[in-house]
Design a protein around this motif. Structure first.
Motif, mmCIF file in Angstrom:
data_model
loop_
_atom_site.group_PDB
_atom_site.id
_atom_site.type_symbol
_atom_site.label_atom_id
_atom_site.label_comp_id
_atom_site.label_asym_id
_atom_site.label_seq_id
_atom_site.Cartn_x
_atom_site.Cartn_y
_atom_site.Cartn_z
ATOM 1 N N GLN A 112 38.617 36.049 33.823
ATOM 2 C CA GLN A 112 38.847 36.377 35.233
ATOM 3 C C GLN A 112 37.559 36.920 35.843
ATOM 4 N N GLY A 113 37.591 37.139 37.171
ATOM 5 C CA GLY A 113 36.371 37.562 37.834
ATOM 6 C C GLY A 113 35.291 36.509 37.648
ATOM 7 N N ARG A 114 34.077 36.961 37.386
ATOM 8 C CA ARG A 114 32.992 36.012 37.117
ATOM 9 C C ARG A 114 32.516 36.110 35.683
ATOM 10 N N SER A 115 33.411 36.568 34.813
ATOM 11 C CA SER A 115 33.162 36.474 33.372
ATOM 12 C C SER A 115 33.591 35.084 32.892
ATOM 13 N N PHE A 116 33.263 34.781 31.644
ATOM 14 C CA PHE A 116 33.502 33.432 31.133
ATOM 15 C C PHE A 116 35.002 33.148 31.007
ATOM 16 N N ARG A 117 35.358 31.876 31.058
ATOM 17 C CA ARG A 117 36.731 31.421 30.888
ATOM 18 C C ARG A 117 36.931 30.919 29.467
ATOM 19 N N SER A 118 38.150 31.145 28.948
ATOM 20 C CA SER A 118 38.460 30.752 27.577
ATOM 21 C C SER A 118 39.102 29.371 27.495
ATOM 22 N N THR B 172 30.122 59.667 33.301
ATOM 23 C CA THR B 172 30.416 58.294 33.698
ATOM 24 C C THR B 172 31.894 57.971 33.494
ATOM 25 N N VAL B 173 32.482 57.342 34.506
ATOM 26 C CA VAL B 173 33.843 56.833 34.429
ATOM 27 C C VAL B 173 33.768 55.334 34.175
ATOM 28 N N ILE B 174 34.418 54.887 33.107
ATOM 29 C CA ILE B 174 34.510 53.459 32.798
ATOM 30 C C ILE B 174 35.813 52.969 33.407
ATOM 31 N N LEU B 175 35.692 52.141 34.414
ATOM 32 C CA LEU B 175 36.834 51.681 35.195
ATOM 33 C C LEU B 175 37.315 50.346 34.628
ATOM 34 N N LEU B 176 38.521 50.347 34.059
ATOM 35 C CA LEU B 176 39.078 49.148 33.436
ATOM 36 C C LEU B 176 40.085 48.504 34.384
ATOM 37 N N GLN B 177 39.813 47.268 34.743
ATOM 38 C CA GLN B 177 40.630 46.558 35.711
ATOM 39 C C GLN B 177 41.923 46.039 35.085
ATOM 40 N N GLY B 178 42.839 45.633 35.967
ATOM 41 C CA GLY B 178 44.072 45.015 35.521
ATOM 42 C C GLY B 178 43.926 43.515 35.393
ATOM 43 N N ARG B 179 45.032 42.859 35.115
ATOM 44 C CA ARG B 179 45.027 41.399 34.990
ATOM 45 C C ARG B 179 44.730 40.763 36.345
ATOM 46 N N ASN B 180 43.940 39.695 36.301
ATOM 47 C CA ASN B 180 43.627 38.886 37.484
ATOM 48 C C ASN B 180 42.966 39.717 38.578
ATOM 49 N N GLU B 181 42.023 40.556 38.180
ATOM 50 C CA GLU B 181 41.264 41.334 39.137
ATOM 51 C C GLU B 181 39.776 41.090 38.928
ATOM 52 N N ALA B 182 38.975 41.641 39.831
ATOM 53 C CA ALA B 182 37.525 41.509 39.752
ATOM 54 C C ALA B 182 36.894 42.792 40.266
ATOM 55 N N SER B 183 35.627 42.987 39.946
ATOM 56 C CA SER B 183 34.942 44.235 40.295
ATOM 57 C C SER B 183 34.975 44.514 41.791
ATOM 58 N N GLU B 184 34.888 43.451 42.621
ATOM 59 C CA GLU B 184 34.862 43.639 44.072
ATOM 60 C C GLU B 184 36.100 44.365 44.581
ATOM 61 N N PRO C 299 24.168 33.872 37.231
ATOM 62 C CA PRO C 299 24.343 32.442 37.403
ATOM 63 C C PRO C 299 24.054 32.047 38.844
ATOM 64 N N LEU C 300 24.246 30.758 39.147
ATOM 65 C CA LEU C 300 23.941 30.288 40.488
ATOM 66 C C LEU C 300 24.848 30.929 41.525
ATOM 67 N N ALA C 301 26.103 31.252 41.136
ATOM 68 C CA ALA C 301 27.010 31.891 42.085
ATOM 69 C C ALA C 301 26.486 33.277 42.437
ATOM 70 N N ALA C 302 26.830 33.734 43.645
ATOM 71 C CA ALA C 302 26.399 35.066 44.077
ATOM 72 C C ALA C 302 26.915 36.118 43.117
ATOM 73 N N PRO C 303 26.133 37.177 42.841
ATOM 74 C CA PRO C 303 26.564 38.173 41.858
ATOM 75 C C PRO C 303 27.782 38.965 42.299
ATOM 76 N N PHE C 304 27.929 39.179 43.602
ATOM 77 C CA PHE C 304 29.137 39.852 44.075
ATOM 78 C C PHE C 304 29.410 39.456 45.513
ATOM 79 N N VAL C 305 30.625 39.748 45.949
ATOM 80 C CA VAL C 305 31.057 39.382 47.291
ATOM 81 C C VAL C 305 31.374 40.664 48.047
ATOM 82 N N GLY C 306 30.586 40.954 49.065
ATOM 83 C CA GLY C 306 30.821 42.130 49.888
ATOM 84 C C GLY C 306 31.133 41.724 51.317
#
Length: 351
Positions: free
Chosen positions: A89-95, A53-65, A7-14
């Motif tokens: 949450q993160g930059r996935s869609f909101r419900s 491969t390790v699939i890293l599952l985040q907690g509530r109200n977190e993001a990949s960064e 999307p128009l927003a930056a893909p990630f924040v470093g």
């Protein structure tokens, strides 16, 4: 795989204090109806061939960064890493129309998203074998999806899994009754409480998530730089869905079907989730194991090194038999040359 462009927003924040893994790749998995999940792949396993491969599952109200440091650490251990932002949450869609309210009506939606990312992104892009490393709510989702993941996932490690609320059973039932009443009254999207967020200048002694000042400051900087990654509150339906999923884990038949070897790692000073419930569930599972990190607070991967490093060591040890470190083959030995060297080294006339 159905993907869309960023999307128009930056893909990630470093930032200099929070650099992404080398050659990290962000993308979006299109679920249809304008719903997209943002995922991140760090395929640069270091130190030789990939261990899997390790699939890293985040907690509530977190993001990949928030997991850049952990992704880099897993790469150094020889693993490829895949993670994604949960819906809402993160930059996935909101419900909901309000992007600041974390909302879901059943944990099964999270489990469905996990299976979609696994089948359409991870299997297509990431080398096997596969393991899951999950934090808090991510651990609850991993357990809910375990039967469907069993054919392909070798190991699970759940850090401070959100399998129960701390406190009395009466308190939990009361909270569940109130959340359920709001849900069935059509008020399920009503925000119940503010999400726990980092406040500038807050005392570290009062922080229930971590005792590490540097990581607190790093996450605060991320929160300030990209407030859209996080939510301000959770909905009544979200709370009802989580409590309902937790109650299902009391079903003995369901527990008997949980066959993926799973290590539960509890934080000894956790005030966010129930350590006792996690320990009881681990011992009820045929393939469950339990460890406690004394003195650690809830976010084990954001904790001080004296807590975080033993957590990562336990994770690696538990995975080692299924995702072993691939060592380069020993060079072939020319036995004829060895015999010639031995003969040459013998004194004259020796047999």
């Amino acid at each position: 795989m159905s993907e869309t462009s960023a999307p128009l927003a930056a893909p990630f924040v470093g930032s200099p204090d929070n650099p992404p893994p080398t050659d990290v790749e962000f993308g979006f998995l299109d679920l249809g109806r304008e719903r997209r999940l943002r995922y991140a792949l760090a395929l640069g396993a270091e130190g030789g061939p990939s261990r899997g491969t390790v699939i890293l599952l985040q907690g509530r109200n977190e993001a990949s960064e928030k997991y850049f440091e952990t992704m880099r650490d897993l790469n150094r251990l020889g693993f490829c890493v895949a993670t994604f932002d949960w819906r809402g949450q993160g930059r996935s869609f909101r419900s909901t129309r309000s992007p600041t309210v974390g909302h879901v009506t059943r944990v099964g939606h999270y489990a469905d998203d996990l299976l979609r990312v696994f089948s359409e992104v991870v299997l297509a892009r990431c080398p096997g074998p596969y393991a899951i490393l999950a934090h808090s709510m991510g651990g609850l989702v991993a357990l809910a999806a375990m039967e469907r993941l069993e054919p392909r996932v070798e190991r699970m490690v759940l850090l401070a899994p959100f399998v129960g609320l701390p406190g009395s059973a009466f308190k939990t039932r009361l909270i569940g009754f109130l959340a359920g009443s709001l849900h069935w009254a059509g008020l399920g999207r009503v925000p119940l409480r503010r999400a726990r967020r980092i406040e500038p200048g807050a005392s570290l002694a009062d922080n229930p998530l971590t005792s590490d000042r540097a990581r607190v400051e790093r996450n605060l900087a991320l929160q300030i730089a990209a407030p859209d990654l996080f939510v301000d509150s959770l909905s009544a339906s979200w709370l009802r869905a989580v409590l309902k999923a937790q109650r299902r884990l009391d079903d003995s038949d369901r527990i008997a079907r949980m066959r993926i070897p799973t290590l539960f790692i509890a934080a000894g000073a956790d005030r966010i989730v129930s350590k006792r419930t996690a320990e009881r569930l681990a011992w009820r599972m045929r393939s469950g194991h339990f460890l406690r990190v004394p003195g650690a607070r809830h976010e084990l991967l954001q904790e001080a090194d004296r807590f975080r490093e033993p957590t990562l060591s336990a994770f690696e040890a538990f995975l080692d038999s299924a995702l072993p470190r691939v060592r380069p083959p020993e060079p072939a030995v020319d036995t004829a040359l060895v015999e010639e060297a031995l003969v040459a080294a013998l004194p004259a006339g020796a047999n």
